[in-house]
Design a protein around this motif. Structure first.
Motif, PDB file in Angstrom:
ATOM      1  N   TYR A 135       0.754  -1.097  -0.082  1.00 44.23           N
ATOM      2  CA  TYR A 135      -0.035   0.079  -0.125  1.00 44.23           C
ATOM      3  C   TYR A 135       0.730   1.385  -0.007  1.00 44.23           C
ATOM      4  O   TYR A 135       1.876   1.233   0.771  1.00 44.23           O
ATOM      5  CB  TYR A 135      -0.814   0.098   1.290  1.00 44.23           C
ATOM      6  CG  TYR A 135      -1.627   1.105   1.275  1.00 44.23           C
ATOM      7  CD1 TYR A 135      -2.677   1.557   0.590  1.00 44.23           C
ATOM      8  CD2 TYR A 135      -1.686   1.829   2.801  1.00 44.23           C
ATOM      9  CE1 TYR A 135      -3.422   2.613   0.595  1.00 44.23           C
ATOM     10  CE2 TYR A 135      -2.389   3.050   2.965  1.00 44.23           C
ATOM     11  CZ  TYR A 135      -3.278   3.459   1.853  1.00 44.23           C
ATOM     12  OH  TYR A 135      -4.214   4.508   2.006  1.00 44.23           O
ATOM     13  N   MET A 171      -1.958   8.011   6.899  1.00 42.61           N
ATOM     14  CA  MET A 171      -2.167   9.211   5.897  1.00 42.61           C
ATOM     15  C   MET A 171      -1.787  10.181   6.881  1.00 42.61           C
ATOM     16  O   MET A 171      -1.024  11.277   6.459  1.00 42.61           O
ATOM     17  CB  MET A 171      -3.333   9.299   5.392  1.00 42.61           C
ATOM     18  CG  MET A 171      -3.692  10.555   4.603  1.00 42.61           C
ATOM     19  SD  MET A 171      -2.898  10.261   2.996  1.00 42.61           S
ATOM     20  CE  MET A 171      -1.637  11.596   2.963  1.00 42.61           C
ATOM     21  N   SER A 188     -14.010   2.388  13.072  1.00 40.17           N
ATOM     22  CA  SER A 188     -13.792   1.475  13.969  1.00 40.17           C
ATOM     23  C   SER A 188     -12.743   2.057  15.111  1.00 40.17           C
ATOM     24  O   SER A 188     -11.952   2.530  15.178  1.00 40.17           O
ATOM     25  CB  SER A 188     -12.778   0.595  12.923  1.00 40.17           C
ATOM     26  OG  SER A 188     -11.950  -0.150  13.927  1.00 40.17           O
ATOM     27  N   VAL A 209     -17.961   9.211   8.543  1.00 45.41           N
ATOM     28  CA  VAL A 209     -17.475  10.475   7.861  1.00 45.41           C
ATOM     29  C   VAL A 209     -18.249  11.490   7.728  1.00 45.41           C
ATOM     30  O   VAL A 209     -18.337  12.883   7.842  1.00 45.41           O
ATOM     31  CB  VAL A 209     -16.361  10.188   6.640  1.00 45.41           C
ATOM     32  CG1 VAL A 209     -15.377   9.256   6.884  1.00 45.41           C
ATOM     33  CG2 VAL A 209     -17.483   9.542   5.675  1.00 45.41           C
ATOM     34  N   TYR A 232     -15.004   1.834   0.305  1.00 45.86           N
ATOM     35  CA  TYR A 232     -16.288   1.290   1.422  1.00 45.86           C
ATOM     36  C   TYR A 232     -17.472   2.364   1.420  1.00 45.86           C
ATOM     37  O   TYR A 232     -18.283   2.197   2.173  1.00 45.86           O
ATOM     38  CB  TYR A 232     -15.440   1.455   2.827  1.00 45.86           C
ATOM     39  CG  TYR A 232     -14.033   0.336   2.926  1.00 45.86           C
ATOM     40  CD1 TYR A 232     -14.374  -1.043   2.818  1.00 45.86           C
ATOM     41  CD2 TYR A 232     -13.062   0.934   2.843  1.00 45.86           C
ATOM     42  CE1 TYR A 232     -13.299  -1.799   2.680  1.00 45.86           C
ATOM     43  CE2 TYR A 232     -11.753   0.071   2.956  1.00 45.86           C
ATOM     44  CZ  TYR A 232     -12.083  -1.431   2.801  1.00 45.86           C
ATOM     45  OH  TYR A 232     -10.953  -2.053   3.021  1.00 45.86           O
TER      46      TYR A 232
END
Ligand SMILES: C[S@@+](CC[C@H](N)C(=O)[O-])C[C@H]1O[C@@H](n2cnc3c(N)ncnc32)[C@H](O)[C@@H]1O
Length: 316
Positions: A135, A171, A188, A209, A232
């Motif tokens: 990633y 990030m 989570s 969000v 997602y």
């Protein structure tokens, strides 16, 4: 006090049937699946479900075994049975059904599915993502933002930042030195706990969000960023509107998606959403955002192959 066998708790039972013998059989079925013996696995699940027809997880795994056997109608029937026994959507059988073309694509998975998935994943997340899936989302998003700042002739510095779906903070860790205040949100709680340990965030919140952004002050954020999160979320209209509302004039909206063709958004075999570039452009126009860069780039691998993606920078 002993619990009578018939008084099973409310569905769905995720990890256990409540019966040790059946749980042990499920271990055998899972081992058979892992070794590629999908017919044997399907037969064991069918036997388990004769005794525990309420067990949503066993229906779900039977669906997976039947999919591997190429039995699409059988898989659909099993996933429908799982969905019917999982009212909170913990297993996201609706996503599998959408991937099989048996149901319309849901706008988003249930919050309980995302929280459960990433709570389980949190302890190994960084190692698995960076080493196994290679990633590189945070570095790629940072490079795209640097390009946008160069074009705009503005410093690479942000007063107030919202890191959407911050996860363990990968990030945030990439950019925190260039931010005055960085806040994170994630569904989570275990990912939030991990992000807390990085020390990069001013505030961290467990939640969705869109709800988070709508509660944030309007027109004050210099940056809203979402690395590997919109995979997602299917329908991005609410998060675009909420991000545009939270951004100050000149603020940046930066994110990655998996690339899809045709439909605005679709669900793949990997249970993740893909979005089309046209859809992103349409949402940008609707929300007063200008496209600063849209780069075709893969942020991660799946089964050793790069997953096609887009890294996008928009300006308010
Ligand atoms: C693949 S991780 C990426 C984490 C981090 N942004 C990074 O780049 O390492 C996706 C994260 O998004 C979170 N997430 C997914 N949907 C969400 C939603 N609707 N609201 C808040 N968090 C969400 C998940 O819980 C997970 O931690």
């Amino acid at each position: 006090m002993t619990t009578p066998k018939t008084s099973y708790p409310k569905l769905p039972r995720v990890a256990s049937s409540g019966d040790l013998v059946l749980d042990r059989r499920r271990d055998w079925a899972m081992a058979a699946s892992a070794d590629g013996f999908h017919q044997a696995a399907a037969e064991i699940y069918e036997q388990i479900l004769e005794r525990a027809p309420f067990w949503a997880m066993a229906w779900f795994e039977l669906g997976q075994a039947r999919e591997k056997l190429g039995d699409r109608p059988g898989a659909i029937a099993a996933f429908e049975s799982a969905a019917a026994r999982d009212p909170d959507g913990l297993l996201a059988a609706d996503l599998r059904l959408a991937a099989l073309g048996a149901r319309p694509t849901p706008a988003a998975p249930s919050a309980s599915y995302i929280a459960g998935l990433f709570d389980q994943y949190a302890a190994n997340f960084d190692q698995h993502l960076q080493e196994m899936l290679e990633y590189r989302g945070p570095a790629l998003l940072r490079a795209a933002m640097e390009g946008a700042c160069d074009k705009l002739d503005r410093p690479f510095h942000f007063d107030l930042v919202h890191d959407l779906g911050c996860g363990t903070g990968l990030m945030g860790h990439e950019i925190w030195r260039d931010c005055d205040v960085m806040n994170g949100v994630d569904l989570s709680p275990k990912m939030i706990e991990a992000a807390q340990k990085t020390g990069c965030y001013h505030t961290l919140q467990a939640g969705d969000v869109v709800e988070y952004l709508n509660a944030a002050p309007a027109a004050q954020a210099a940056l809203v960023i979402a690395a590997d999160v919109f995979v997602y979320l299917g329908d991005l209209a609410p998060v675009f509107a909420a991000s545009a509302r939270a951004l100050e004039p000149g603020g940046l909206f930066v994110f990655s998606v998996q690339s899809g063709e045709g439909a605005d958004f679709s669900v793949g075999d990997d249970m993740r959403y893909a979005h089309s570039a046209d859809y992103l452009l349409e949402l940008a126009a609707l929300n007063g955002l200008s496209m600063m860069s849209l780069e075709k780039v893969s942020t991660r691998k799946d089964s050793g192959a790069p997953v096609p993606g887009l890294v996008v920078v928009m300006g308010r």
